[in-house]
Design a protein around this motif. Structure first.
Motif, PDB file in Angstrom:
ATOM      1  N   GLN A 246      -4.707  -8.389   2.062  1.00 40.71           N
ATOM      2  CA  GLN A 246      -3.338  -8.819   2.311  1.00 40.71           C
ATOM      3  C   GLN A 246      -2.401  -7.663   2.631  1.00 40.71           C
ATOM      4  N   VAL A 247      -2.822  -6.425   2.426  1.00 40.54           N
ATOM      5  CA  VAL A 247      -2.035  -5.196   2.564  1.00 40.54           C
ATOM      6  C   VAL A 247      -1.069  -5.032   1.395  1.00 40.54           C
ATOM      7  N   VAL A 248      -0.314  -6.043   1.047  1.00 39.01           N
ATOM      8  CA  VAL A 248       0.557  -6.010  -0.125  1.00 39.01           C
ATOM      9  C   VAL A 248       0.231  -7.225  -0.984  1.00 39.01           C
ATOM     10  N   ALA A 249      -0.029  -6.985  -2.270  1.00 43.05           N
ATOM     11  CA  ALA A 249      -0.337  -8.084  -3.188  1.00 43.05           C
ATOM     12  C   ALA A 249       0.191  -7.726  -4.561  1.00 43.05           C
ATOM     13  N   GLY A 250       0.414  -8.732  -5.387  1.00 42.59           N
ATOM     14  CA  GLY A 250       0.929  -8.472  -6.713  1.00 42.59           C
ATOM     15  C   GLY A 250       0.614  -9.586  -7.686  1.00 42.59           C
ATOM     16  N   ASN A 251       1.089  -9.386  -8.929  1.00 42.70           N
ATOM     17  CA  ASN A 251       0.869 -10.363  -9.993  1.00 42.70           C
ATOM     18  C   ASN A 251       2.181 -10.818 -10.630  1.00 42.70           C
ATOM     19  N   GLY A 252       3.290 -10.509 -10.025  1.00 37.54           N
ATOM     20  CA  GLY A 252       4.593 -10.857 -10.582  1.00 37.54           C
ATOM     21  C   GLY A 252       5.318  -9.666 -11.177  1.00 37.54           C
ATOM     22  N   TYR A 253       4.565  -8.690 -11.741  1.00 37.47           N
ATOM     23  CA  TYR A 253       5.155  -7.497 -12.324  1.00 37.47           C
ATOM     24  C   TYR A 253       4.744  -6.227 -11.593  1.00 37.47           C
ATOM     25  N   HIS A 254       3.673  -6.285 -10.824  1.00 31.78           N
ATOM     26  CA  HIS A 254       3.163  -5.153 -10.046  1.00 31.78           C
ATOM     27  C   HIS A 254       2.993  -5.590  -8.596  1.00 31.78           C
ATOM     28  N   LEU A 255       3.275  -4.670  -7.688  1.00 34.25           N
ATOM     29  CA  LEU A 255       2.929  -4.849  -6.273  1.00 34.25           C
ATOM     30  C   LEU A 255       2.076  -3.657  -5.877  1.00 34.25           C
ATOM     31  N   TYR A 256       1.035  -3.915  -5.123  1.00 35.38           N
ATOM     32  CA  TYR A 256       0.158  -2.868  -4.618  1.00 35.38           C
ATOM     33  C   TYR A 256       0.270  -2.835  -3.104  1.00 35.38           C
ATOM     34  N   LEU A 257       0.595  -1.654  -2.555  1.00 32.74           N
ATOM     35  CA  LEU A 257       0.717  -1.445  -1.116  1.00 32.74           C
ATOM     36  C   LEU A 257      -0.537  -0.703  -0.689  1.00 32.74           C
ATOM     37  N   ARG A 258      -1.347  -1.297   0.172  1.00 32.22           N
ATOM     38  CA  ARG A 258      -2.662  -0.754   0.526  1.00 32.22           C
ATOM     39  C   ARG A 258      -2.623  -0.053   1.885  1.00 32.22           C
ATOM     40  N   SER A 259      -2.775   1.265   1.851  1.00 28.11           N
ATOM     41  CA  SER A 259      -2.859   2.078   3.062  1.00 28.11           C
ATOM     42  C   SER A 259      -4.305   2.110   3.535  1.00 28.11           C
ATOM     43  N   LEU A 260      -4.511   2.589   4.740  1.00 27.14           N
ATOM     44  CA  LEU A 260      -5.869   2.773   5.277  1.00 27.14           C
ATOM     45  C   LEU A 260      -6.334   4.214   5.131  1.00 27.14           C
ATOM     46  N   GLN A 261      -5.522   5.050   4.464  1.00 24.12           N
ATOM     47  CA  GLN A 261      -5.862   6.464   4.268  1.00 24.12           C
ATOM     48  C   GLN A 261      -5.284   6.931   2.931  1.00 24.12           C
ATOM     49  N   PRO A 262      -5.894   7.958   2.303  1.00 19.79           N
ATOM     50  CA  PRO A 262      -5.464   8.355   0.967  1.00 19.79           C
ATOM     51  C   PRO A 262      -4.639   9.635   0.847  1.00 19.79           C
ATOM     52  N   ASP A 263      -4.317  10.312   1.938  1.00 16.60           N
ATOM     53  CA  ASP A 263      -3.757  11.660   1.809  1.00 16.60           C
ATOM     54  C   ASP A 263      -2.418  11.910   2.480  1.00 16.60           C
ATOM     55  N   ILE A 264      -2.063  11.154   3.473  1.00 17.95           N
ATOM     56  CA  ILE A 264      -0.814  11.389   4.205  1.00 17.95           C
ATOM     57  C   ILE A 264       0.293  10.569   3.557  1.00 17.95           C
ATOM     58  N   ASP A 265       1.406  11.230   3.220  1.00 16.38           N
ATOM     59  CA  ASP A 265       2.522  10.539   2.583  1.00 16.38           C
ATOM     60  C   ASP A 265       2.995   9.359   3.422  1.00 16.38           C
ATOM     61  N   VAL A 266       3.380   8.291   2.725  1.00 20.69           N
ATOM     62  CA  VAL A 266       3.959   7.114   3.361  1.00 20.69           C
ATOM     63  C   VAL A 266       5.393   6.973   2.873  1.00 20.69           C
ATOM     64  N   ASP A 267       6.226   6.326   3.644  1.00 25.34           N
ATOM     65  CA  ASP A 267       7.590   6.010   3.229  1.00 25.34           C
ATOM     66  C   ASP A 267       7.586   4.632   2.578  1.00 25.34           C
ATOM     67  N   VAL A 268       8.221   4.533   1.426  1.00 24.17           N
ATOM     68  CA  VAL A 268       8.396   3.248   0.747  1.00 24.17           C
ATOM     69  C   VAL A 268       9.896   3.021   0.607  1.00 24.17           C
ATOM     70  N   THR A 269      10.360   1.890   1.104  1.00 24.68           N
ATOM     71  CA  THR A 269      11.773   1.541   1.025  1.00 24.68           C
ATOM     72  C   THR A 269      11.901   0.192   0.338  1.00 24.68           C
ATOM     73  N   ILE A 270      12.784   0.137  -0.650  1.00 22.92           N
ATOM     74  CA  ILE A 270      13.101  -1.119  -1.327  1.00 22.92           C
ATOM     75  C   ILE A 270      14.554  -1.424  -1.027  1.00 22.92           C
TER      76      ILE A 270
END
Length: 175
Positions: A39-63
């Motif tokens: 789903q790329v983004v999924a959660g349980n009501g208290y947590h959201l997980y944002l799934r990248s396709l790579q583990p090392d390059i910084d991503v921007d997160v905006t709320i």
């Protein structure tokens, strides 16, 4: 549609995941993390997980907190409806391998609903994979870090949310 609050930070998606959660919601959720793989983004009501396709390059997160969330932009690679409950009124943006990258005070504690959308997820992964494939055997120290810092695109995740209701009351028997 009025923007009420906004927070942005950079986060390293260690194990390809960035987590967003209420400041008191310490326990993760393996099922939600697995759901983020598809789903790329999924959660349980208290947590959201944002799934990248790579583990090392910084991503921007905006709320962003709105009175009513806008529709995702037409150029978004994808989007999904989300919700998160915050009893404390503080959301933490967490890097699984490195710890918190930042935190956002919300206008008030409660349940926030809206959608997540993302851009440049695939382009960043393509750059990551191409860079690793071209890594010289005798590359100098810091070469790879410099390559990650010079990624020509920015992977971005945006959570557009609106307050919907008070948080669920805490049951003292559960404490």
């Amino acid at each position: 549609m009025a923007l009420l609050a906004e927070y942005s930070c950079k986060a390293t998606p260690g194990r390809r995941v960035v987590e967003v959660y209420d400041a008191d919601a310490y326990l993760g959720d393996d099922d939600a993390m697995k759901a983020a793989r598809t789903q790329v983004v999924a959660g349980n009501g208290y947590h959201l997980y944002l799934r990248s396709l790579q583990p090392d390059i910084d991503v921007d997160v905006t709320i962003r907190i709105w009175d009513t969330p806008p529709t995702p932009p037409a150029d978004a690679e994808g989007h999904i409806d989300i919700g998160i409950e915050s009893e404390t009124g503080i959301l933490v943006i967490n890097q699984l391998s490195l710890g918190p990258a930042g935190e956002m005070p919300l206008p008030r504690p409660g349940v926030y609903e809206g959608h997540a959308w993302w851009t440049n997820r695939q382009a960043t992964a393509d750059y990551y994979n191409t860079t690793l494939a071209q890594l010289p055997e005798d590359s100098p120290d810091g070469w790879l870090t410099q390559a990650w810092n010079n990624c020509p695109v920015t992977e971005r995740y945006v959570l557009d949310l609106a307050y919907t209701r008070e948080p669920e009351p805490v049951d003292d028997e559960d404490l």
